[in-house]
Motif scaffolding. Structure first.
Motif, PDB file in Angstrom:
ATOM      1  N   THR A 171       0.553  -1.529   0.208  1.00 29.86           N
ATOM      2  CA  THR A 171      -0.041   0.424   0.244  1.00 29.86           C
ATOM      3  C   THR A 171       1.044   1.496   0.094  1.00 29.86           C
ATOM      4  OG1 THR A 171      -0.400  -0.679   2.360  1.00 29.86           O
ATOM      5  CG2 THR A 171      -2.090  -0.802   1.372  1.00 29.86           C
ATOM      6  N   GLY A 172       2.405   1.047   0.566  1.00 29.65           N
ATOM      7  CA  GLY A 172       3.114   2.385   0.133  1.00 29.65           C
ATOM      8  C   GLY A 172       3.561   2.510  -0.624  1.00 29.65           C
ATOM      9  N   HIS A 173       4.767   3.320  -0.840  1.00 26.44           N
ATOM     10  CA  HIS A 173       5.378   3.355  -2.405  1.00 26.44           C
ATOM     11  C   HIS A 173       7.157   2.647  -2.035  1.00 26.44           C
ATOM     12  CE1 HIS A 173       1.663   5.834  -2.881  1.00 26.44           C
ATOM     13  NE2 HIS A 173       2.068   5.121  -3.330  1.00 26.44           N
ATOM     14  N   ASP A 174       7.281   2.934  -0.726  1.00 23.62           N
ATOM     15  CA  ASP A 174       8.787   2.454  -0.846  1.00 23.62           C
ATOM     16  C   ASP A 174       9.570   1.418  -0.592  1.00 23.62           C
ATOM     17  OD1 ASP A 174       9.538   5.703  -0.440  1.00 23.62           O
ATOM     18  OD2 ASP A 174       8.610   5.209   2.116  1.00 23.62           O
ATOM     19  N   SER A 215       1.222   2.971  -7.802  1.00 21.51           N
ATOM     20  CA  SER A 215       1.617   4.273  -6.650  1.00 21.51           C
ATOM     21  C   SER A 215       2.041   5.813  -7.671  1.00 21.51           C
ATOM     22  CB  SER A 215       3.075   4.047  -6.638  1.00 21.51           C
ATOM     23  OG  SER A 215       3.423   4.092  -7.122  1.00 21.51           O
ATOM     24  N   ARG A 216       1.531   5.597  -8.889  1.00 26.38           N
ATOM     25  CA  ARG A 216       1.312   6.140  -9.761  1.00 26.38           C
ATOM     26  C   ARG A 216       2.379   6.878 -10.318  1.00 26.38           C
ATOM     27  NH1 ARG A 216      -4.106   8.401 -11.667  1.00 26.38           N
ATOM     28  NH2 ARG A 216      -5.145   6.714 -10.687  1.00 26.38           N
ATOM     29  N   ARG A 257       5.902   6.292  -8.679  1.00 25.75           N
ATOM     30  CA  ARG A 257       6.708   6.836  -7.573  1.00 25.75           C
ATOM     31  C   ARG A 257       8.139   6.327  -8.251  1.00 25.75           C
ATOM     32  NH1 ARG A 257       4.396   9.365  -3.135  1.00 25.75           N
ATOM     33  NH2 ARG A 257       5.911   8.867  -1.986  1.00 25.75           N
ATOM     34  N   PRO A 258       8.698   7.066  -7.492  1.00 26.89           N
ATOM     35  CA  PRO A 258      10.033   6.183  -8.067  1.00 26.89           C
ATOM     36  C   PRO A 258      10.356   4.569  -7.607  1.00 26.89           C
ATOM     37  CG  PRO A 258      10.150   7.796  -7.127  1.00 26.89           C
ATOM     38  CD  PRO A 258       9.402   8.205  -6.896  1.00 26.89           C
ATOM     39  N   THR A 259      10.265   4.036  -6.305  1.00 27.40           N
ATOM     40  CA  THR A 259      11.144   2.632  -6.136  1.00 27.40           C
ATOM     41  C   THR A 259      10.198   2.046  -6.788  1.00 27.40           C
ATOM     42  OG1 THR A 259      10.909   3.595  -4.009  1.00 27.40           O
ATOM     43  CG2 THR A 259      11.034   1.214  -4.017  1.00 27.40           C
ATOM     44  N   PRO A 260       8.572   2.033  -6.989  1.00 26.15           N
ATOM     45  CA  PRO A 260       8.183   0.773  -8.145  1.00 26.15           C
ATOM     46  C   PRO A 260       8.600   0.238  -9.134  1.00 26.15           C
ATOM     47  CG  PRO A 260       6.383   1.138  -6.114  1.00 26.15           C
ATOM     48  CD  PRO A 260       7.337   3.376  -6.317  1.00 26.15           C
TER      49      PRO A 260
END
Lengths: 204, 204, 204, 204
Positions: free
Chosen positions: A29-32, D99-100, D102-105
């Motif tokens: 659910t998060g982005h990290d 995540s639209r 985001r860098p990590t994904p």
């Protein structure tokens, strides 16, 4: 009855089992990176273990049916029995994963592995009985040492998770070590069958 | 039109139906055996029953198409009709399971079984008509006693769940007994077709 | 490149598309017939329509590849383009169903149908160009009247849902009538291809 | 061991991977075009990219196995390794989408692409080693320029997303440009293999 549709159907079911498990893996659910490790990390390891197990069953099934020319109704049902046991892998894998390796789900996972091993043994025995005294499959499996060691290791794993250190991690760790050991033992393909296949294989 | 792609497509659809049902089985939220029994236990039994039914249809389909060499457009659509009925099994099975065997879902499950039996009968009749007077399939099925007893048992089961003891368990129990009886009747493979297949099968 | 793996892969994708839609059908939360009708009833009708459409594409694909012996890279990608359009059917069908036939989802469903028809036309044209001037497929499709009428009906349906009576039911009703009409037109198999297949089919 | 079941199993797994991703696409909750664009729009683009990637792997796998007659146990496991990497695509694609971008994904998606490229390379090398010095596959791939450029572009994309402008859009944009560039490079089919296939292909 020839074996081609039985093989195609089994391939289809195994392909689906091995692939739908990924639907059980939760998208973080998060982005990290920590979100990935916490949400999906454990699941990824159990997914890998079950993927390897389904791969092993597919490989062995593939090898075994190289020595089968005709299938009877009994073989069809023994094969469906094996597919049924394997089809429960996504469920038991997801439970182990959700519970983060609690003893009961690990025991149930071990029982699932054991049931698949028994179903495979029944399928093998049904084919050998159908092929009669000169069965090439009987000749190929020989003493079948791996087939006899695997259920012993499964039972050892199940008993470890049941009896040893239920509130801690040692019993579960021993159980998983047993299950991983069986997988490693089987990843090495069975050279005896390769040899008999080369002798017996009928031209298509 | 030869039968190989029709068989491959049907195998694919049946393999998916038999496997995705496991996605409907809920992973227990707790970590104990009682959680497994309460959350997944009932579902496992209905999953097993539907798995056996799909297995039966696959076996019979497999046997039937051993006697078919050519398929017309009518056979393709009769086959898709059968696949449509079978594709509803995961839905009706899940409803029976979620409702814990309430009468209406059991009636709908019975109607689904009945619709699949009718679709199979239509497919069989379409093939026989296409094969003409010397149809090997007609010869193979003979009096087709199982094919005639099954819908009678389905209707008996549906009527039991509809009419007998709707607030209690007796009607539903009788219905399930009928459905299990049909499954047991069919698990024994049809020796007559085996015999005719051996006589008629064309070399590939 | 022969066609057998392209056919097997397409069969697999179509079998999955036609079957996973049933996962989108909601299991009723209540236990009565009215719950079934309210929760699943509409979805069942759109499922049936899309099932018939996927069945039509499978039938036509099946017929078309009876006239193809070799596939180039261009045919592989044109085929994947068709599979991509068809793979969106479960999504657009579910939206039509969830919205209970509101105009915008019906328009998007119509555009999905139209895109699949265009992708099929591109695949057909790619094969004909590859086969050269004596193309048996060109000969088989002849004037391709159905292939030309279908997109006209799709566009008529899309425009109906877009322009006529957006707050009421008339435009959407006309659109659905167009889509159902195309399906009925195609369910009747294409006898011209059957005829050319019988003349051209190479022995395997 | 012949290749037909390995091909059929791989086709099954790839067909499922390419199709189940559509289950991850969310059905819009509203009924308007803006709901579709907001809820499903981004997902549709990443779905398309991953669909093209799986299509590329299927095409290349298809081409490669035209030059393989026999498979060893090592090839079976190298192939399963490739399928495992590809089976994670739905998960990493869904994370990028949720995540639209985001860098990590995006980095993890790039690592997934890279892992599949490495697994494909390992499979190719295993086959070449098994085929021995006169390997037709080695001859067909030649200098394998695409195979060497791809991982470089993946690493460039991963580093862009990791290092450049992490709070903004530039690094991620560069990464996606790299991944799209690799896809475009491969969509053009490999004419060298086509040529060698025509020379080497054994009649069935």
């Amino acid at each position: 009855m020839r074996t081609n549709r039985l093989e195609a159907f089994s391939d289809g079911v195994l392909a689906i089992i091995i692939t739908i498990m990924v639907l059980e893996l939760k998208v973080p659910t998060g982005h990290d990176l920590t979100d990935l490790v916490h949400t999906t990390g454990v699941g990824l390891l159990t997914y890998l273990l079950t993927f390897v197990y389904v791969g092993i069953y597919w490989n062995n099934h593939h090898h075994m049916f190289h020595l089968v020319r005709q299938v009877s109704g009994g073989v069809l049902w023994a094969n469906l029995g094996l597919l049924f046991c394997l089809s429960l892998f996504p469920l038991t894998t997801a439970w182990v994963d959700d519970s983060r390796f609690r003893p009961t789900p690990v025991v149930i996972y071990g029982l699932n592995l054991l049931s698949a091993a028994i179903a495979y043994f029944v399928l093998q025995a049904t084919i050998i009985r159908q092929q009669g005294p000169a069965s090439p499959l009987r000749q190929a499996i020989g003493a079948d040492i791996k087939g006899k060691v695997s259920p012993v290791l499964y039972v050892a794993g199940i008993l470890s998770a049941l009896l040893i250190d239920r509130s801690g991690r040692i019993g579960v760790g021993l159980a998983l070590a047993c299950f991983v050991a069986v997988a490693i033992m089987w990843v090495v393909p069975d050279r005896r069958i390769d040899r008999v296949v080369q002798q017996h294989e009928a031209p298509d």
